[in-house]
Design an enzyme around this catalytic site. Structure first.
Site, PDB file in Angstrom:
ATOM      1  N   SER A 162       8.011  -8.374  12.093  1.00 32.25           N
ATOM      2  CA  SER A 162       7.687  -7.813  10.783  1.00 32.25           C
ATOM      3  C   SER A 162       8.972  -7.623  10.001  1.00 32.25           C
ATOM      4  O   SER A 162      10.056  -7.468  10.581  1.00 32.25           O
ATOM      5  CB  SER A 162       6.979  -6.465  10.943  1.00 32.25           C
ATOM      6  OG  SER A 162       6.910  -5.773   9.718  1.00 32.25           O
ATOM      7  N   TYR A 182       5.915   1.778  14.103  1.00 26.87           N
ATOM      8  CA  TYR A 182       5.717   0.353  13.875  1.00 26.87           C
ATOM      9  C   TYR A 182       7.063  -0.358  13.753  1.00 26.87           C
ATOM     10  O   TYR A 182       7.277  -1.417  14.364  1.00 26.87           O
ATOM     11  CB  TYR A 182       4.893   0.168  12.601  1.00 26.87           C
ATOM     12  CG  TYR A 182       4.518  -1.260  12.292  1.00 26.87           C
ATOM     13  CD1 TYR A 182       3.475  -1.888  12.970  1.00 26.87           C
ATOM     14  CD2 TYR A 182       5.195  -1.984  11.313  1.00 26.87           C
ATOM     15  CE1 TYR A 182       3.119  -3.197  12.690  1.00 26.87           C
ATOM     16  CE2 TYR A 182       4.848  -3.286  11.021  1.00 26.87           C
ATOM     17  CZ  TYR A 182       3.811  -3.892  11.712  1.00 26.87           C
ATOM     18  OH  TYR A 182       3.468  -5.183  11.431  1.00 26.87           O
TER      19      TYR A 182
END
Length: 271
Positions: free
Chosen positions: A152, A165
């Site tokens: 990501s 995350y």
């Protein structure tokens, strides 16, 4: 000299294959002649995605498995080998976030739920490593095998609120590089291991963070678009060409690489 991409006849396993991004990547592989096995926790969503792929001319089948349960993965691996005899490609697309690991605007880091933090790290990191260990052992018997992890933009850029995350995706990038070296040094026909790092794509988990109920941008969404030189969110199908390149023989000398698909977000300084 023309380099063949060599997709036909290959078998790919995609964890999180019933999701927005995983489903799009599965479709992209299937339309190139790759047989796709969609893994996830809900048979209905997997069957719906497999039917969509079949209607468009690809071959896909959904199988229920938990990426955090080794026994579940071993069982489905044996079923795949019985039906398709090999595994050439693994895409670790399962992952996501949990509300308790997100720092809300009215909170500070001291309010974070550590149990949810652990769940996010397990889902994103262990949920990619465990399938790699289970399926990779079989894949190591094949030439030209590939593992693609999903990182990501949050792995490299500091994004407020999403601590769990971000930390887990940073670990994914490090693990991708570590595994690439491990496989290259210890196997005559090494599994290549690379990662794709999407920028901002709208999915069910982040929709409410980025869009209001009427489809307009939230404050956070507007900030993201302002700092994305291409001025928009990504479309799931825009991940397909990157994936096809990394799993093809055209990238046979590429391993341990992270490919960003982010509309320039990582590159832009904001000025």
């Amino acid at each position: 000299m023309k380099i063949a991409h060599n997709y036909t006849g290959k078998v790919a396993v995609i964890t999180g294959g019933g999701g927005t991004l995983g489903g799009a990547m599965a479709l992209g592989l299937a339309l190139e002649g790759i047989t796709v096995i969609l893994l996830g926790r809900t048979q209905q969503s997997l069957d719906e995605q497999a039917k969509k792929i079949g209607n468009l001319g690809g071959q896909a089948v959904g199988m229920v498995a938990d990426v955090l349960d080794k026994e579940s993965l071993e069982t489905v691996k044996e079923e795949i080998l019985e039906r398709f005899h090999k595994i050439d490609i693994l895409v670790n697309a399962a992952g996501g976030n949990i509300k308790g690991a997100v720092i809300q605007p009215e909170q500070s880091v001291f309010d974070m739920d550590m149990a949810d933090f652990d769940k996010v790290v397990d889902l994103n990191l262990k949920g990619s490593l465990l399938p790699t260990l289970v399926f990779g052992k079989e894949m190591s018997k094949n030439a030209h095998a590939n593992i693609i992890n999903i990182s990501s933009i949050a792995a490299q850029e500091t994004l407020t609120r999403v601590l769990g995350y971000s930390a887990s995706k940073a670990a994914i990038e490090n693990t991708t590089k570590w595994l690439a070296v491990e496989f290259a040094k210890k196997y005559e026909n090494p599994i290549r291991v690379n990662a794709i790092a999407p920028g901002f794509f709208i999915g069910e988990q982040n929709r409410n963070l980025l869009l209001n109920a009427d489809g307009t941008l939230t404050e956070r969404g507007a900030t993201i678009i302002q700092n994305t030189p291409m001025g928009r969110f990504g479309k799931p199908e825009e991940l397909i060409s990157s994936l096809l390149y990394l799993v093809s023989d055209a990238s046979s000398f590429i391993t341990g690489t992270v490919l960003y698909v982010d509309g320039g977000f990582k590159t832009f300084s904001g000025v």
